[in-house]
Design an enzyme around this catalytic site. Structure first.
Site, short mmCIF file in Angstrom:
data_model
loop_
_atom_site.label_atom_id
_atom_site.label_comp_id
_atom_site.label_asym_id
_atom_site.label_seq_id
_atom_site.Cartn_x
_atom_site.Cartn_y
_atom_site.Cartn_z
CG HIS A 26 57.79 32.02 -31.11
ND1 HIS A 26 56.59 32.62 -31.45
CD2 HIS A 26 57.45 30.98 -30.30
CE1 HIS A 26 55.59 31.96 -30.87
NE2 HIS A 26 56.08 30.97 -30.16
CE1 TYR A 51 55.65 31.10 -24.41
CE2 TYR A 51 55.00 30.97 -26.71
CZ TYR A 51 54.99 30.45 -25.43
OH TYR A 51 54.29 29.30 -25.16
NE ARG A 83 47.09 22.12 -30.53
CZ ARG A 83 46.41 22.77 -29.60
NH1 ARG A 83 45.15 22.43 -29.35
NH2 ARG A 83 46.97 23.76 -28.93
#
Length: 424
Positions: free
Chosen positions: A211, A216, A387
């Protein structure tokens, strides 16, 4: 003699053999979306993957029965790869106190349980390894008003004194002020990714994703907005990508040669209107050209998340065009061994089909008119969906029906299959 159920091989319980796996095309000449893809030693029966989705439901970093049920629901209904949510490589790399982790050997067994079940259904499991960096020690999003953020203090399991980032720059309102990482901190992170990858292999996962998106830790190193360091990890492009390169090399060194390695990146941080220099599309192209040589097999193209001032307009498939531009730029440079994944509000069957369709005729978009050796003009090789799977765990089966493609269903669900002329 009466027919007999064939059990799945090596399963610790009875479950019927799923061969071919659910989600496999049974129709002749299916669209590319339902054709197999082999990456290194792993074959995927279709081009639809479940993207990592944080659920803030782990117990001290350990996955639970919730994750077994949650992830399995997508996998045995036909997704060819289901990726476990952002899983922290160090305790201080969790987004929230309830996030998944793989910094300890005790966290292997819960992942192994999920991997064993998915494999009993002839399906594949991936894991996304991550460190939240300056976006760590936050409360779960449903505890605050939508669009706002709040730090998790020590009384609710937070670690505000141990939040770290590329530089001492807060992400924005409601987020902690991180400390600038030392050289030792950087080494700890690289080693944390390496050791977590080793544990992931032991847990039986099939694919690992790094990631490096959404603000992040690794993403924050890439951007000159969030990385103001003056050492070998800051300043030039080569310095800012250094930690990501070291993480890739460390992971590739401890995983099997036949295991696919993915990298998720924010292809742009949508800050061109606010900063003279930022991480943008051209930066991503420059990085992407280096990835095959480092042993990366697929670039998972996302965007944004590194600055609260980002100028982004959300709409269905809003990142697909970016993925197509990257894929075209790689082909133009003669680089055809880095696959591209598209992600972001992909909700409709026909849209998913067009994203990966080879030989797409009549396109007016010059960014997707570069053909590969198969005559492909697709914008991506894989679609990653998040989603929509929460709304429809059976989305793969619905997409197949909407496109008129006959696919294999789970043996136990054969009576529920859509009839040819039924409307859903």
């Amino acid at each position: 003699m009466a027919p007999r159920n064939t059990p799945a091989l090596n399963a610790p319980f009875f479950t019927p053999k799923q061969s071919p796996p659910a989600g496999s095309a049974l129709s002749t000449n299916p669209p590319t979306l339902f054709t197999p893809l082999k990456i290194r030693d792993v074959e995927f029966q279709n081009r639809i993957w479940v993207a990592p989705m944080c659920t803030y439901s782990a117990s001290k970093g350990h996955l639970t029965d919730f994750h077994l049920v949650h992830l399995s629901a997508f996998a045995y209904r036909g997704a060819s790869l289901t990726i476990i949510e952002a899983t922290s490589v160090l305790p201080n790399g969790r987004i929230s106190p309830e996030d998944s982790g793989l910094w300890s050997d005790s966290q292997i067994a819960p992942i192994r349980r999920i991997a064993d079940f998915l494999h009993s259904q002839n399906q594949k499991l991936g894991i996304q390894l991550a460190h939240a960096g300056r976006k760590a020690s936050m409360v779960a999003p449903w505890l605050v008003e939508r669009g706002t953020a709040q730090t998790a203090t020590a009384d609710v399991g937070g670690w505000l004194g141990d939040v770290m980032g590329a530089s001492a720059i807060s992400w924005g309102e409601g987020y902690p002020m991180p400390r600038e990482m030392s050289a030792r901190d950087v080494r700890d992170v690289v080693e944390g990714f390496r050791d977590s990858a080793r544990r992931a292999v032991e847990a039986g996962v099939d694919v690992i994703e790094i990631h490096a998106a959404h603000g992040y830790l690794l993403c924050s190193f890439l951007s000159p907005i969030s990385n103001r360091r003056t050492d070998t990890y800051g300043g030039s492009f080569e310095n800012r990508i250094r930690i990501l390169v070291e993480v890739i090399e460390a992971i590739r060194a401890v995983i099997p040669s036949g295991m696919p390695l993915l990298v998720r990146i924010s292809a742009t941080e949508w800050m061109e209107q606010h900063a003279s220099e930022s991480w943008d599309f051209e930066s991503t192209i420059k990085l992407a050209k280096l990835l095959p040589g480092l042993g990366v097999d697929l670039l998972d193209v996302s965007s944004g998340g590194n600055n609260e001032a980002q100028a982004i307009q959300l709409h269905n498939g809003f990142q697909v065009g970016i993925a197509g531009r990257i894929r075209s730029a790689l082909f133009e440079a003669g680089i055809k061994d880095l696959l591209v994944g598209a992600v972001g509000l992909i909700t409709e069957a026909e849209a998913a089909k067009e994203i990966v369709q080879n030989g797409k005729p009549g396109s007016k978009d010059p960014t997707v008119e570069i053909e590969d050796e198969h005559g492909a003009t697709a914008k991506a090789d894989i679609v990653l969906v998040a989603r929509q799977f929460l709304r429809e765990p059976e989305w793969v089966l619905r997409v197949a029906h909407r496109l008129g493609v006959e696919v294999k269903w789970p043996q136990q669900y054969h009576r529920g299959q859509f009839l040819k002329d039924s409307k859903i």
